[in-house]
Design an enzyme around this catalytic site. Structure first.
Site, PDB file in Angstrom:
ATOM      1  N   TYR A   1       0.826  -1.209   0.000  1.00 56.65           N
ATOM      2  CA  TYR A   1       0.000   0.000   0.000  1.00 56.65           C
ATOM      3  C   TYR A   1       0.860   1.259   0.000  1.00 56.65           C
ATOM      4  CZ  TYR A   1      -4.617  -2.039   1.012  1.00 56.65           C
ATOM      5  OH  TYR A   1      -5.813  -2.697   0.951  1.00 56.65           O
TER       6      TYR A   1
ATOM      7  N   LYS B   1       3.190 -15.497   3.190  1.00 57.51           N
ATOM      8  CA  LYS B   1       3.403 -16.282   1.963  1.00 57.51           C
ATOM      9  C   LYS B   1       4.901 -16.541   1.875  1.00 57.51           C
ATOM     10  CE  LYS B   1       1.827 -18.107  -1.864  1.00 57.51           C
ATOM     11  NZ  LYS B   1       0.915 -19.271  -1.878  1.00 57.51           N
TER      12      LYS B   1
ATOM     13  N   ASP C   1      -2.955 -18.394   1.440  1.00 64.33           N
ATOM     14  CA  ASP C   1      -3.959 -19.095   0.622  1.00 64.33           C
ATOM     15  C   ASP C   1      -4.669 -20.158   1.452  1.00 64.33           C
ATOM     16  OD1 ASP C   1      -1.495 -20.402   0.711  1.00 64.33           O
ATOM     17  OD2 ASP C   1      -1.544 -21.077  -1.380  1.00 64.33           O
TER      18      ASP C   1
ATOM     19  N   ASP D   1      -6.293  -6.953   4.416  1.00 62.83           N
ATOM     20  CA  ASP D   1      -7.427  -6.321   3.736  1.00 62.83           C
ATOM     21  C   ASP D   1      -8.351  -7.404   3.179  1.00 62.83           C
ATOM     22  OD1 ASP D   1      -8.964  -4.260   2.440  1.00 62.83           O
ATOM     23  OD2 ASP D   1      -7.968  -4.815   0.566  1.00 62.83           O
TER      24      ASP D   1
ATOM     25  N   ASP E   1     -12.238  -9.000   4.842  1.00 59.30           N
ATOM     26  CA  ASP E   1     -13.537  -9.011   4.143  1.00 59.30           C
ATOM     27  C   ASP E   1     -14.125 -10.418   4.176  1.00 59.30           C
ATOM     28  OD1 ASP E   1     -13.248  -6.308   3.415  1.00 59.30           O
ATOM     29  OD2 ASP E   1     -14.073  -6.663   1.413  1.00 59.30           O
TER      30      ASP E   1
HETATM   31  C1  IPM Z   1     -10.359  -1.181   4.064  1.00 57.11           C
HETATM   32  C2  IPM Z   1     -10.579  -0.615   2.689  1.00 57.11           C
HETATM   33  C3  IPM Z   1      -9.418   0.299   2.345  1.00 57.11           C
HETATM   34  C4  IPM Z   1      -8.164  -0.534   2.382  1.00 57.11           C
HETATM   35  C5  IPM Z   1      -9.552   1.035   1.017  1.00 57.11           C
HETATM   36  C6  IPM Z   1     -10.794   1.891   0.975  1.00 57.11           C
HETATM   37  C7  IPM Z   1      -8.331   1.863   0.690  1.00 57.11           C
HETATM   38  O1  IPM Z   1     -10.740  -1.634   1.765  1.00 57.11           O
HETATM   39  O2  IPM Z   1     -10.297  -0.393   5.026  1.00 57.11           O
HETATM   40  O3  IPM Z   1     -10.272  -2.399   4.191  1.00 57.11           O
HETATM   41  O4  IPM Z   1      -7.842  -1.233   1.409  1.00 57.11           O
HETATM   42  O5  IPM Z   1      -7.469  -0.492   3.398  1.00 57.11           O
HETATM   43 MG    MG Z   2     -10.844  -3.578   2.642  1.00 57.04          MG
END
Ligand code: IPM
Ligand code: MG
Length: 359
Positions: free
Chosen positions: A142, A191, A223, A247, A251
């Site tokens: 990032y 990884k 993975d 990240d 999710d």
């Molecule tokens: C998160 C989001 C952010 C990230 C984006 C919006 C830059 O996906 O907070 O997980 O990737 O960190």
């Molecule tokens: Mg995210």
């Protein structure tokens, strides 16, 4: 107590969900006799429209001056074509880095009331889902160099992923400390079969582990971890991983708990000041329709009370209020069962605020 809270409503559903979190915080202030001063900070697409920058310097300064920062969400298709240096997401990354918030704590916990909303088989859900992802937040790909150039007649893009030992050490310490407060099991995800950053990660985490003999450390490839999260989530207590893996895995982890709309996060550094935000995005498709789920933001406010404002009882009261409202069967659209009536964002916030009790 008297505290200063910077509010960043942001874009899309951001303003709606932050408004509901503020209602809940106002009730906390009233019930527990605190005073919260709010200062609004403009960041994201709305700041690009107003000031030409996704995070103007004076806005970053305002966030730095607060005791804690509560954020809704930023971004949206409207700003997809602005130059990358000034995308709404850049503002968020600058804020995280500017506040030195290297540790992002993302709990994945299923509310028993929402078990039917999980896409996982019920026998897997029944084993329990209650773990925390500790994501490194201001390093890795990032924050490496990003460039696109012309080479041999075609475009070539490069993103650099880099980690120093110190960056790994400090996030490892946060993760071990998180594990010490829970079941004392830490799984470090990397990884290391492919990446140098991961090999250094693994070695450094092993070294830091010497200082935490009470925590059982294991390692897992990312993975495999993605697979294990859906196959057997009950095995996890605390997961620590680098920025991009975190990240993606967070999710995935949120989804198995029923909805990404429920999951809060805390981003912490060395000082007490933290940034609190739901892990979901700005959902432009439902913005302004009073349909969003404010619970991720309300639970983020609870984490803020606990970690930055020194108010653990107040945090418990907010979490308890969310629990009670779910217990009563109130569901916003993302967590309503098919055919079940959904309540609005405002109604959800009002019901939770009503349940806040000092005891
Ligand atoms: C998160 C989001 C952010 C990230 C984006 C919006 C830059 O996906 O907070 O997980 O990737 O960190
Ligand atoms: Mg995210």
């Amino acid at each position: 107590m008297e505290k200063n809270i910077a509010l960043i409503p942001g874009d899309g559903i951001g303003p709606e969900i932050v408004r509901e979190a503020v209602h809940v915080l106002d009730r906390v202030a009233e019930s527990f006799r605190h005073t919260f001063h709010y200062e609004e900070v403009s960041m994201g697409g709305c700041a690009i429209d107003r000031y030409g920058s996704s995070l103007p310097d004076d806005m970053l300064a305002k966030a730095k001056a607060a005791d804690a920062v509560l954020l809704g969400a930023v971004g949206g298709p409207k700003w997809d074509h602005v130059p990358k240096e000034n995308r709404p997401e850049r503002g968020l990354l600058r804020l995280r880095a500017g506040l030195g918030l290297y540790a992002n704590i993302r709990p994945a916990r299923i509310f028993p009331q929402l078990a039917p909303s999980s896409p996982l088989r019920s026998d897997i859900v029944r084993q329990g889902i209650d773990f925390v992802i500790v994501r490194e937040l201001i390093g890795g790909v990032y924050f490496g160099e990003h460039r696109t150039e012309e080479r041999d007649g075609q475009r070539v893009a490069t993103d650099v992923m880099s980690y120093s030992e110190e960056e790994i050490r400090r996030i490892a310490r946060s993760a071990f400390e998180t594990a010490q407060k829970r079941s004392r099991r830490l799984c470090s995800v990397d990884k290391a079969n492919v990446l140098d950053t991961s090999r250094l990660w693994r070695k450094t985490v092993e070294e830091v582990a010497q200082d935490y003999p009470d925590v059982t450390l294991s390692h897992m490839y990312v993975d495999n971890c993605a697979m294990q999260i859906v196959k057997n989530p009950a095995q996890f207590d605390v997961i620590v991983t680098e920025n991009m893996f975190g990240d993606i895995l967070s999710d995935e982890a949120s989804m198995i708990t029923g909805s990404i709309g429920m999951i809060p996060s805390a981003s912490l550094g060395n000082g007490g000041r933290g940034l609190y935000e739901p892990i979901h995005g700005s959902a432009p498709d439902i913005a302004g329709q009073d349909k969003a789920n404010p619970i991720g933001t309300i639970l983020s406010a609870a984490m803020m009370l606990r970690y930055s404002l020194g108010m653990p009882k107040e945090a418990d009261a907010v979490e308890q209020a969310v629990n009670t409202v779910l217990e009563k069967g109130c569901r916003c659209a993302d967590i309503a069962a098919p055919g079940e009536a959904a309540i609005s964002c405002q109604r959800t916030g009002a019901l939770i605020a009503q349940e806040i009790k000092a005891n």
